[in-house]
Design a protein around this motif. Structure first.
Motif, PDB file in Angstrom:
ATOM      1  N   SER A   1       0.899  -1.243  -0.212  1.00 42.03           N
ATOM      2  CA  SER A   1       0.014   0.202   0.033  1.00 42.03           C
ATOM      3  C   SER A   1       1.094   1.320  -0.103  1.00 42.03           C
ATOM      4  CB  SER A   1      -1.009  -0.023   1.333  1.00 42.03           C
ATOM      5  OG  SER A   1      -1.804   1.169   1.186  1.00 42.03           O
ATOM      6  N   VAL A   2       0.398   2.373  -0.367  1.00 44.55           N
ATOM      7  CA  VAL A   2       0.911   3.691  -0.494  1.00 44.55           C
ATOM      8  C   VAL A   2       0.141   4.539   0.329  1.00 44.55           C
ATOM      9  CG1 VAL A   2       1.912   5.379  -2.039  1.00 44.55           C
ATOM     10  CG2 VAL A   2       2.222   3.094  -2.542  1.00 44.55           C
ATOM     11  N   GLY A   3       0.423   5.280   1.156  1.00 46.56           N
ATOM     12  CA  GLY A   3      -0.328   6.416   1.905  1.00 46.56           C
ATOM     13  C   GLY A   3       0.205   6.747   2.901  1.00 46.56           C
ATOM     14  N   ARG A   4      -0.104   7.836   3.567  1.00 47.06           N
ATOM     15  CA  ARG A   4       0.211   8.459   4.677  1.00 47.06           C
ATOM     16  C   ARG A   4      -0.259   7.601   6.018  1.00 47.06           C
ATOM     17  NH1 ARG A   4      -2.854  13.107   5.571  1.00 47.06           N
ATOM     18  NH2 ARG A   4      -4.141  12.248   3.930  1.00 47.06           N
ATOM     19  N   LEU A   5       0.688   7.594   6.985  1.00 51.31           N
ATOM     20  CA  LEU A   5       0.411   6.972   8.133  1.00 51.31           C
ATOM     21  C   LEU A   5      -0.302   7.438   9.028  1.00 51.31           C
ATOM     22  CD1 LEU A   5       3.948   5.066   8.487  1.00 51.31           C
ATOM     23  CD2 LEU A   5       1.998   4.623   7.149  1.00 51.31           C
ATOM     24  N   VAL A   6      -1.703   7.553   8.979  1.00 55.38           N
ATOM     25  CA  VAL A   6      -2.553   8.494   9.630  1.00 55.38           C
ATOM     26  C   VAL A   6      -3.771   7.558  10.088  1.00 55.38           C
ATOM     27  CG1 VAL A   6      -1.837  10.543   8.362  1.00 55.38           C
ATOM     28  CG2 VAL A   6      -3.711   9.215   7.424  1.00 55.38           C
ATOM     29  N   TYR A   7      -4.535   7.971  10.925  1.00 52.76           N
ATOM     30  CA  TYR A   7      -5.540   7.383  11.483  1.00 52.76           C
ATOM     31  C   TYR A   7      -6.788   6.773  10.398  1.00 52.76           C
ATOM     32  CZ  TYR A   7     -10.201   6.582  13.700  1.00 52.76           C
ATOM     33  OH  TYR A   7     -11.427   6.170  14.239  1.00 52.76           O
ATOM     34  N   GLU A   8      -6.905   7.707   9.364  1.00 52.20           N
ATOM     35  CA  GLU A   8      -7.909   7.352   8.385  1.00 52.20           C
ATOM     36  C   GLU A   8      -7.658   6.171   7.494  1.00 52.20           C
ATOM     37  OE1 GLU A   8      -6.764  10.432   9.027  1.00 52.20           O
ATOM     38  OE2 GLU A   8      -7.851  12.004   8.946  1.00 52.20           O
ATOM     39  N   LYS A   9      -6.252   6.022   7.510  1.00 51.39           N
ATOM     40  CA  LYS A   9      -5.813   4.909   6.364  1.00 51.39           C
ATOM     41  C   LYS A   9      -6.035   3.469   7.202  1.00 51.39           C
ATOM     42  CE  LYS A   9      -4.495   7.479   2.983  1.00 51.39           C
ATOM     43  NZ  LYS A   9      -5.203   7.574   1.793  1.00 51.39           N
ATOM     44  N   SER A  10      -6.069   3.612   8.318  1.00 57.26           N
ATOM     45  CA  SER A  10      -6.528   2.350   9.341  1.00 57.26           C
ATOM     46  C   SER A  10      -5.468   1.131   8.900  1.00 57.26           C
ATOM     47  CB  SER A  10      -8.029   1.896   9.038  1.00 57.26           C
ATOM     48  OG  SER A  10      -8.392   0.793  10.019  1.00 57.26           O
ATOM     49  N   TYR A  11      -4.243   1.655   9.092  1.00 53.65           N
ATOM     50  CA  TYR A  11      -3.073   0.650   8.790  1.00 53.65           C
ATOM     51  C   TYR A  11      -3.056  -0.420   9.800  1.00 53.65           C
ATOM     52  CZ  TYR A  11      -1.520   2.792   4.595  1.00 53.65           C
ATOM     53  OH  TYR A  11      -1.501   3.221   3.138  1.00 53.65           O
ATOM     54  N   GLU A  12      -3.627   0.093  10.996  1.00 58.90           N
ATOM     55  CA  GLU A  12      -3.468  -0.861  12.230  1.00 58.90           C
ATOM     56  C   GLU A  12      -4.376  -2.061  11.907  1.00 58.90           C
ATOM     57  OE1 GLU A  12      -4.789  -0.721  16.988  1.00 58.90           O
ATOM     58  OE2 GLU A  12      -4.663   1.123  15.817  1.00 58.90           O
ATOM     59  N   THR A  13      -5.524  -1.868  11.386  1.00 53.84           N
ATOM     60  CA  THR A  13      -6.542  -2.942  11.073  1.00 53.84           C
ATOM     61  C   THR A  13      -5.723  -3.880   9.866  1.00 53.84           C
ATOM     62  OG1 THR A  13      -8.473  -1.547  11.414  1.00 53.84           O
ATOM     63  CG2 THR A  13      -8.787  -3.371   9.982  1.00 53.84           C
ATOM     64  N   ALA A  14      -5.007  -3.501   8.941  1.00 52.79           N
ATOM     65  CA  ALA A  14      -4.441  -3.942   7.868  1.00 52.79           C
ATOM     66  C   ALA A  14      -3.512  -4.803   8.463  1.00 52.79           C
ATOM     67  CB  ALA A  14      -3.815  -3.148   6.968  1.00 52.79           C
ATOM     68  N   ILE A  15      -2.500  -4.388   9.430  1.00 53.80           N
ATOM     69  CA  ILE A  15      -1.543  -5.003  10.120  1.00 53.80           C
ATOM     70  C   ILE A  15      -2.099  -6.468  10.667  1.00 53.80           C
ATOM     71  CG2 ILE A  15       0.457  -5.120  11.616  1.00 53.80           C
ATOM     72  CD1 ILE A  15       0.844  -2.269  10.674  1.00 53.80           C
ATOM     73  N   LYS A  16      -3.128  -5.935  11.419  1.00 51.38           N
ATOM     74  CA  LYS A  16      -3.755  -6.977  12.557  1.00 51.38           C
ATOM     75  C   LYS A  16      -4.416  -8.174  11.524  1.00 51.38           C
ATOM     76  CE  LYS A  16      -4.908  -4.108  16.484  1.00 51.38           C
ATOM     77  NZ  LYS A  16      -6.001  -3.688  17.000  1.00 51.38           N
ATOM     78  N   ALA A  17      -4.792  -7.890  10.407  1.00 47.92           N
ATOM     79  CA  ALA A  17      -5.423  -8.645   9.472  1.00 47.92           C
ATOM     80  C   ALA A  17      -4.374  -9.747   8.872  1.00 47.92           C
ATOM     81  CB  ALA A  17      -6.240  -8.093   8.437  1.00 47.92           C
ATOM     82  N   PHE A  18      -3.149  -8.845   8.544  1.00 49.60           N
ATOM     83  CA  PHE A  18      -2.168  -9.481   7.861  1.00 49.60           C
ATOM     84  C   PHE A  18      -1.685 -10.781   8.886  1.00 49.60           C
ATOM     85  CE2 PHE A  18       2.335 -10.037   6.625  1.00 49.60           C
ATOM     86  CZ  PHE A  18       2.286 -10.592   5.503  1.00 49.60           C
TER      87      PHE A  18
ATOM     88  N   TYR B   1       2.170  10.679  11.327  1.00 50.59           N
ATOM     89  CA  TYR B   1       2.296  10.377  12.642  1.00 50.59           C
ATOM     90  C   TYR B   1       2.166   9.162  13.504  1.00 50.59           C
ATOM     91  CZ  TYR B   1      -3.072  10.902  12.637  1.00 50.59           C
ATOM     92  OH  TYR B   1      -4.392  10.885  12.257  1.00 50.59           O
ATOM     93  N   GLU B   2       1.613   8.158  12.710  1.00 49.55           N
ATOM     94  CA  GLU B   2       1.515   6.884  13.289  1.00 49.55           C
ATOM     95  C   GLU B   2       2.431   5.913  13.147  1.00 49.55           C
ATOM     96  OE1 GLU B   2      -2.417   5.092  12.329  1.00 49.55           O
ATOM     97  OE2 GLU B   2      -3.383   5.958  14.385  1.00 49.55           O
ATOM     98  N   LEU B   3       3.539   6.412  12.734  1.00 47.61           N
ATOM     99  CA  LEU B   3       4.572   5.484  12.285  1.00 47.61           C
ATOM    100  C   LEU B   3       5.194   4.786  13.621  1.00 47.61           C
ATOM    101  CD1 LEU B   3       6.828   4.437  10.745  1.00 47.61           C
ATOM    102  CD2 LEU B   3       8.114   6.593  11.230  1.00 47.61           C
ATOM    103  N   ARG B   4       5.167   5.544  14.846  1.00 49.13           N
ATOM    104  CA  ARG B   4       5.873   4.905  16.055  1.00 49.13           C
ATOM    105  C   ARG B   4       5.013   3.642  16.749  1.00 49.13           C
ATOM    106  NH1 ARG B   4      10.085   5.919  14.410  1.00 49.13           N
ATOM    107  NH2 ARG B   4      11.208   7.504  14.821  1.00 49.13           N
ATOM    108  N   LYS B   5       3.445   4.169  16.525  1.00 50.86           N
ATOM    109  CA  LYS B   5       2.544   3.082  16.638  1.00 50.86           C
ATOM    110  C   LYS B   5       2.557   2.020  16.063  1.00 50.86           C
ATOM    111  CE  LYS B   5      -2.611   3.086  17.319  1.00 50.86           C
ATOM    112  NZ  LYS B   5      -3.776   3.934  16.972  1.00 50.86           N
ATOM    113  N   LEU B   6       2.640   1.980  14.677  1.00 59.45           N
ATOM    114  CA  LEU B   6       2.714   1.013  13.924  1.00 59.45           C
ATOM    115  C   LEU B   6       3.750   0.084  14.109  1.00 59.45           C
ATOM    116  CD1 LEU B   6       1.062   2.601  10.639  1.00 59.45           C
ATOM    117  CD2 LEU B   6      -0.019   1.273  12.387  1.00 59.45           C
ATOM    118  N   GLU B   7       5.037   0.841  14.071  1.00 61.86           N
ATOM    119  CA  GLU B   7       6.075  -0.053  14.347  1.00 61.86           C
ATOM    120  C   GLU B   7       6.013  -0.848  15.728  1.00 61.86           C
ATOM    121  OE1 GLU B   7       9.662   2.696  12.482  1.00 61.86           O
ATOM    122  OE2 GLU B   7       9.189   3.220  14.497  1.00 61.86           O
ATOM    123  N   GLY B   8       5.542  -0.377  16.738  1.00 59.63           N
ATOM    124  CA  GLY B   8       5.106  -0.885  18.182  1.00 59.63           C
ATOM    125  C   GLY B   8       4.248  -2.178  17.802  1.00 59.63           C
TER     126      GLY B   8
END
Length: 824
Positions: free
Chosen positions: A643-660, A679-686
């Motif tokens: 995926s390509v996009g800003r690491l922000v809440y609206e993109k919901s990458y947290e959901t994607a990583i959990k699903a993956f 701004y969600e980079l650190r959160k997603l890395e964690g």
């Protein structure tokens, strides 16, 4: 058909496909509305004649996506009435049988103009021209086009006087010949700027020999034998056509044969006169008096002109004045050598001794000599016929008639510059250059910023005046500088609400607007949209536009916050002339929440530069892909879900990583790659570390060349819970990538499950897992096929050029409504 007792007929209109071949100048016309330009064609009657036929050629060939033709006659008569009915066009008649009925006819005509909302009146012949001018003036019709169909020597001083009094009521006068145009200038003193020349036309296919046509049998029905040379003239039996001279020339030719002349090689000359008129008896008597009545055949008024011409050998026209005579065009189309007097516009058809023969009007011997020469020179006559046919195709085709006439319509309509008219034409047709200010909150990476840069690039290319106001930051400001635009930086402009900073921004923007003569302000993003439209209102900027790149409010917001956001958008809507949404979902959201009246809402979907992506992708080799995968330590046999996009809440990458996490447990080859910062980079890395996915999920951070990422992805995904119309999806589609996306915002405008990708439920982890697993189970060839379908969707519907042109048309439409576009 119903006629003029205030009745009319309206039948099923011909389909667009039926007239596509005759669109003519319509090829550069932009159709963005269900409205049409209503044209009233006004003519004396629908009897067989040149003007009547040309009108039907034009009416039948107009682009019905643009124009709605309506036919009206002064008198309800003529053989062409049924043809108009058969075409399915509305037909009216004024029943103006005498001068005493002119007032009633004028009243009826004004009623038609009002009821049909006529934009153009196009009239033919003198009396219709006068009615058109007066009715057009009284009825407020924007465009009135009248005609010069002949070198009208019959016009007496009263006619010329009436013409001179009323010609100013015509927007243009169309002459069918240069000679006619010259007469209007030199005799009637009409300014040349009013006059346009459009030649008559001929439909060559209509003049082919009919199937099962037996020439000898038809000649016999006309009173001709195989031994006869048929010299035909098709014309009304009136003074203009000078049949007296023809009969005298016939007497001269027959006398030469009687005296031993052998130019006819033992053949008999027969002169066939087709047409009726008040001189018929007089001409028959003269033929008897000259002793040639056995060699002259009066056929009267006939409908089978084509068959008669194919049965003849030579066409002869002896008129003393003409415009562009259709009879010559018809004779040439039927393969006859033509001899004609050099009057009016005849020399604009015939180049002497090349595609016909010219002779002096009323000169009996000159006409006779030309006929004798043609009879004696059969091989030359064949060459003349071939040259004539070629000239018809080049100069006198129906396509040319329609193209040149609709070009006149177009020029006059552009001068009207009404908002409705703007919808039908390219902004390039308007000579005015706009002064536009773009205002956007943030200058970082995002769809709104890409959108704005694309618009700036487009409008700079069109030489409009452009300025951009934004906040400090990159990369957008750097991209603007590369285009030659120095952005105006407002240091206190920021995304977060800060009443003090926002007031300073409002003040600074207001000064910029007041000090510059901007016609349009176009705001992007929520904060800029609110401040910009308010400042523009108080600064007096005429046109205020806001593009919503995904409304900030969504269903998952708490009620109080969502209500405030909706209220803010409604306030902005009050001060807007137009709100552009980039997706159908946002358009529906605007309607549902009553953000603004529907007339203010406009859907213009995002678009990308396809050629740039194609130029990149064709040069990518397997070696390149291997190197780029190696940069992120991804093996060659891995299936990259990216995926390509800003690491922000609206993109919901947290959901994607959990699903993956669940996906990777079932498919060891799967790797997830997410390109972008935020701004969600650190959160997603964690989260990745917590789930033990360090070797399976790659966060690239900001990428200089994002196309490298698209080149190595196997399956593209978006897990967003809020979107406008994401550029990343359009770019992935242009690379032909199979895509799995949530149904947030405008994503469903692009992705159709089973055709070009898979849609799953936004914010639902299980739904996303199922979609990814289904895509991984799918054969690679099937994914490639659906990725190709997605690419076709992007190419057809989501190009940068299409997007920018739609925005430009919107600018001109709104500018026209505000009276900013002047006549050109």
């Amino acid at each position: 058909m119903k006629t003029a007792k205030n009745n009319e007929v309206e039948k099923t209109r011909p389909s667009v496909n039926a007239v596509e071949d005759h669109a003519g100048a319509g090829s550069d016309i932009f159709v963005s509305t269900n409205k049409k330009i209503n044209i009233l064609f006004l003519i004396n009657d629908l009897k067989i004649g040149g003007a009547e036929k040309m009108m039907l050629y034009l009416v039948s060939g107009l682009d019905l996506r643009i124009y709605n033709p309506i036919v009206c006659t002064l008198l309800d008569r003529g053989e062409y009435r049924d043809r108009v009915s058969g075409m399915g066009f509305k037909y009216y008649s004024l029943e103006m049988q005498s001068y005493f009925k002119v007032p009633l006819a004028l009243f009826k005509l004004l009623k038609i103009i009002s009821g049909e909302n006529i934009t153009i009146i196009h009239s033919y012949l003198f009396y219709s021209d006068i009615m058109a001018r007066i009715a057009g003036w009284l009825g407020g019709v924007p465009i009135v086009i009248t005609s010069m169909r002949n070198i009208d020597s019959w016009r007496k001083p009263p006619h010329i006087f009436i013409d001179s009094l009323t010609y100013t009521l015509s927007s243009a006068i169309i002459s069918n010949s240069l000679a006619g145009a010259e007469r209007l200038v030199n005799v009637e003193r009409i300014p040349a700027s009013k006059i346009k020349v459009v030649y008559n036309a001929i439909k060559l296919n209509e003049y082919k020999k009919p199937e099962n046509y037996d020439r000898n049998v038809f000649r016999s029905s006309m009173g001709l034998s195989e031994n006869d040379i048929a010299i035909v003239k098709v014309a009304r039996l009136e003074e203009q056509k000078d049949h007296h001279t023809l009969l005298k020339a016939a007497r001269s030719l027959l006398s030469q044969i009687e005296s031993g002349g052998d130019f006819a090689a033992g053949k008999t000359l027969k002169f066939v006169l087709v047409g009726d008129g008040r001189m018929e008896n007089e001409l028959k008597s003269e033929a008897v008096k000259l002793g040639i009545d056995k060699n002259v055949i009066f056929l009267g008024r006939r409908m089978d002109i084509k068959e008669i011409l194919h049965a003849s050998d030579i066409f002869l026209m002896t008129s003393i004045y003409e415009g562009i005579p259709n009879s010559i065009l018809e004779a040439q189309a039927c393969g006859l050598p033509v001899i004609a007097t050099d009057v009016g516009g005849v020399s604009e058809i015939i180049e002497n001794n090349y595609n016909g023969f010219l002779c002096k009007p009323s000169e009996v011997q000159d006409i006779a000599d030309k006929v004798k020469f043609v009879i004696s020179s059969s091989e030359l006559a064949k060459t003349i016929v071939a040259n004539a046919f070629e000239r018809l195709e080049q100069k006198f085709s129906q396509k040319n008639l329609i193209a040149k006439t609709t070009a006149i319509y177009k020029d006059l309509l552009i001068q009207c510059t009404s908002a409705d008219v703007v919808d039908f034409f390219s902004p390039d047709d308007f000579k005015m250059k706009l002064n536009v200010l773009y205002f956007i909150t943030s200058s970082d990476t995002g769809g709104a910023q890409k959108h704005l840069v694309a618009l700036v690039k487009h409008f700079l290319r069109k030489n409009h005046q452009i300025k951009v106001v934004t906040s400090p930051g990159e990369p957008m400001n750097g991209n603007l500088r590369k285009l030659g635009i120095k952005p105006i930086i407002l240091n206190y402009l920021q995304k977060k609400i800060n009443p003090f900073y926002d007031f300073i921004t409002f003040y600074q923007l207001s000064r910029i607007l007041i000090e510059n003569d901007f016609q349009i302000i176009h705001c992007h993003s929520t904060k800029a949209g609110i401040i910009g439209r308010l400042a523009a209102f108080f600064a007096g900027v005429p046109v205020k536009i806001f593009t919503a790149h995904g409304f900030v409010f969504h269903e998952n917001m708490n009620f109080f916050k969502r209500s405030l956001c909706v209220l803010a958008e409604k306030i902005g809507g009050i001060f807007s002339d137009c709100i552009i949404t980039v997706s159908g979902a946002d358009w529906k959201k605007a309607v549902k929440n009553h953000i603004a009246p529907r007339r203010k809402l406009k859907l213009i979907q995002n678009g990308i530069e396809i050629n740039e992506i194609n130029n990149f992708s064709v040069n990518v080799s397997d070696e390149n892909r291997k190197k780029w995968r190696g940069k992120y330590k991804i093996s060659d046999n891995a299936i990259i879900i990216g995926s390509v996009g800003r690491l922000v809440y609206e993109k919901s990458y947290e959901t994607a990583i959990k699903a993956f996490k669940k996906v990777s447990e079932k498919n060891e080859r799967a790797v997830m790659l997410i390109a972008g910062g935020g701004y969600e980079l650190r959160k997603l890395e964690g989260l990745i570390k917590k789930l033990g996915l360090e070797s399976k999920v790659v966060l690239t951070g900001e990428i200089e060349n994002i196309y490298e990422i698209y080149s190595i992805i196997d399956i593209f995904f978006l897990s967003s819970i809020k979107e406008g119309l994401p550029y990343s999806l359009l770019e992935a589609g242009a690379f032909g990538l199979f895509s799995v996306c949530t149904n947030a915002g405008g994503i469903s405008d692009v992705i159709k499950t089973g055709k070009n990708g898979i849609l799953c439920q936004s914010g639902n982890e299980d739904s996303f897992v199922d979609a990814l697993l289904n895509s991984l189970d799918m054969p690679a060839a099937q994914r490639a096929l659906m990725g190709g379908n997605l690419k076709n969707t992007i190419i057809e519907n989501f190009t940068e050029e299409k997007m920018a042109c739609e925005v430009e048309k919107t600018y001109f439409r709104l500018a026209a409504k505000k009276g900013l576009i002047k006549s050109v």
